[in-house]
Design an enzyme around this catalytic site. Structure first.
Site, mmCIF file in Angstrom:
data_model
loop_
_atom_site.group_PDB
_atom_site.id
_atom_site.type_symbol
_atom_site.label_atom_id
_atom_site.label_comp_id
_atom_site.label_asym_id
_atom_site.label_seq_id
_atom_site.Cartn_x
_atom_site.Cartn_y
_atom_site.Cartn_z
ATOM 1 N N SER A 142 -9.465 2.381 2.237
ATOM 2 C CA SER A 142 -8.735 3.150 1.480
ATOM 3 C C SER A 142 -7.388 2.039 0.864
ATOM 4 O O SER A 142 -6.821 2.646 -0.166
ATOM 5 C CB SER A 142 -7.670 3.938 2.595
ATOM 6 N N SER A 181 -10.549 -0.339 6.267
ATOM 7 C CA SER A 181 -9.755 -0.200 5.092
ATOM 8 C C SER A 181 -9.091 -1.231 4.522
ATOM 9 O O SER A 181 -8.679 -1.245 3.155
ATOM 10 C CB SER A 181 -8.486 0.911 5.443
ATOM 11 N N LYS A 208 0.791 -1.229 0.030
ATOM 12 C CA LYS A 208 0.076 0.123 -0.014
ATOM 13 C C LYS A 208 0.758 0.985 -0.025
ATOM 14 O O LYS A 208 1.866 1.288 1.024
ATOM 15 C CB LYS A 208 -0.978 -0.030 1.137
#
Length: 391
Positions: free
Chosen positions: A110, A134, A53
């Site tokens: 996210s 997330s 990420k």
């Protein structure tokens, strides 16, 4: 296949699909090829490509331990645009990340790019963190698996945060892969010595199960689990279609559905205060005290619930994936998720079916430390979806 061949396939898939799905923040093909070429094939994840990420600290124990086990990062995946009204989107600096099930939809956030890439078959694993859903929200929108262990399950480079919302974790296409990678990454680290002990026991890591022996990962393989179901944990209701898919799956898999009262204090204000503390913004003393009271109240309420049942099941999200272009709207979809960031319970999202042609995820929550129970119940509920249209 050699590690070089596997990594070349992942790089080729990323180069082919990223112009359509916009899941990459950056591809590092040269470093991935070099790592594959020098790999010694003796790690538990030897040659497995994965995405990191974006904006993950380079010294993150999660990344270091996956790499030490032989996994090979091929680049960084998108996350929500800073300052966006809603965080259930991904942004690569020029365009928004798309969902491989429907290019007009977001893959969630996210950890948007990681979920889109895993769903599209580019990589089997992607890393992320979960502060309010997330990992679980994009897993639900994209039809894959997202696991947030008990708070502290995987060490973090900043050590124990003041608010205690975020848990590092993984999104994956296969439940066993997510379990194995979490196991490898778990345990205290010099940057986070307060992390929980290694999980599960080392003998399981040293003798991982074969595909024909999956139940070794799951306690009580033949047990009838006692489960409570809630369609929502807040003031907003789940879409009728989403609720129906999860309810039907719970009813069909042989768990014992038990009706147990559960009254939780609203999480909104407490989550915001704890997030401020985690991110160094400080908090008013009275607000911090109220947040602690909400956490304590909900922990007690959930302890009473888990005295009667083994696990709580909810829809992971109240809706299926929304439009990728709704990023400036205030979207309420992840209400079932952030409750368990405030309390720190283990929670996993697995696909359980489809509604409106899009994946529906079920969230399974278990008592603190009972990550294996959450995963065992999730395994019962899990439905293996076909590859999405874009893959």
């Amino acid at each position: 296949m050699s590690a070089v061949e596997v990594v070349e396939e992942a790089i080729a898939a990323a180069e082919r699909l990223d112009p359509v799905l916009h899941f990459l923040d950056e591809l590092d093909a040269a470093a991935a090829r070099a790592a594959a070429g020098r790999l010694q094939p003796d790690g538990l994840l030897a040659g497995v490509p994965f995405l990191i990420k974006s904006r993950t600290p380079p010294d993150a124990p999660l990344i270091a331990r996956l790499v030490a086990a032989g996994a090979i990062p091929i680049g960084w995946s998108t996350r929500a645009r800073p300052g966006a009204q809603s965080l259930t989107f991904g942004w690569n600096g020029a365009d928004y990340t798309r969902n491989p099930w429907d290019l007009s939809r977001s893959p969630g956030g996210s950890t948007a790019g990681g979920a889109a890439a895993v769903a599209a078959g580019v990589v089997p694993l992607a890393t992320g963190g979960d502060s309010g859903g997330s990992l679980r929200i994009p897993a639900s929108f994209s039809g894959v698996i997202g696991f947030k262990g008990t708070h502290g399950r995987i060490p973090r480079p900043g050590g124990r945060p003041l608010g205690g919302l975020t848990t590092a974790g993984l999104i994956g296409a296969d439940l066993d892969d997510v379990i194995l990678a979490t196991s490898i990454a778990s345990g205290p680290h010099r940057l986070d010595p307060t992390a929980l002990p290694p999980w599960p026991h080392r003998d399981v890591l040293e003798h991982p199960p074969t595909r024909n022996d999956r139940d070794k990962w799951s306690i009580g393989a033949q047990r009838t689990w006692r489960v409570a179901y809630r369609s929502t944990l807040g003031t907003c209701a789940a879409e009728v279609g989403v609720d129906a898919v999860v309810r039907e799956r719970v009813a069909r898999v042989g768990v014992e559905l038990i009706d147990v009262p559960l009254e939780l204090a609203p999480t909104d204000e407490a989550w915001g205060v704890l997030s401020d503390l985690d991110n160094g913004r400080g908090a008013d003393a009275a607000a911090a005290r109220r947040a602690r009271e909400v956490r304590d109240f909900n922990n007690t309420a959930l302890a009473d619930l888990f005295a009667e049942v083994d696990a709580l099941v909810t829809p992971t999200t109240l809706t299926v994936a929304h439009g990728y272009d709704q990023h400036e709207e205030s979207i309420v979809t992840g209400d079932p998720c952030w409750v368990f960031n405030v309390t720190g319970h283990p929670a996993v999202s697995v696909p359980v079916g489809m509604s409106q042609g899009l994946p529906v995820g079920a969230q399974v929550v278990a008592p603190h430390g009972a990550d294996d129970v959450a995963l065992a119940v999730a395994r019962r509920l899990l439905v293996e979806l076909p590859l999405p249209p874009v893959h």
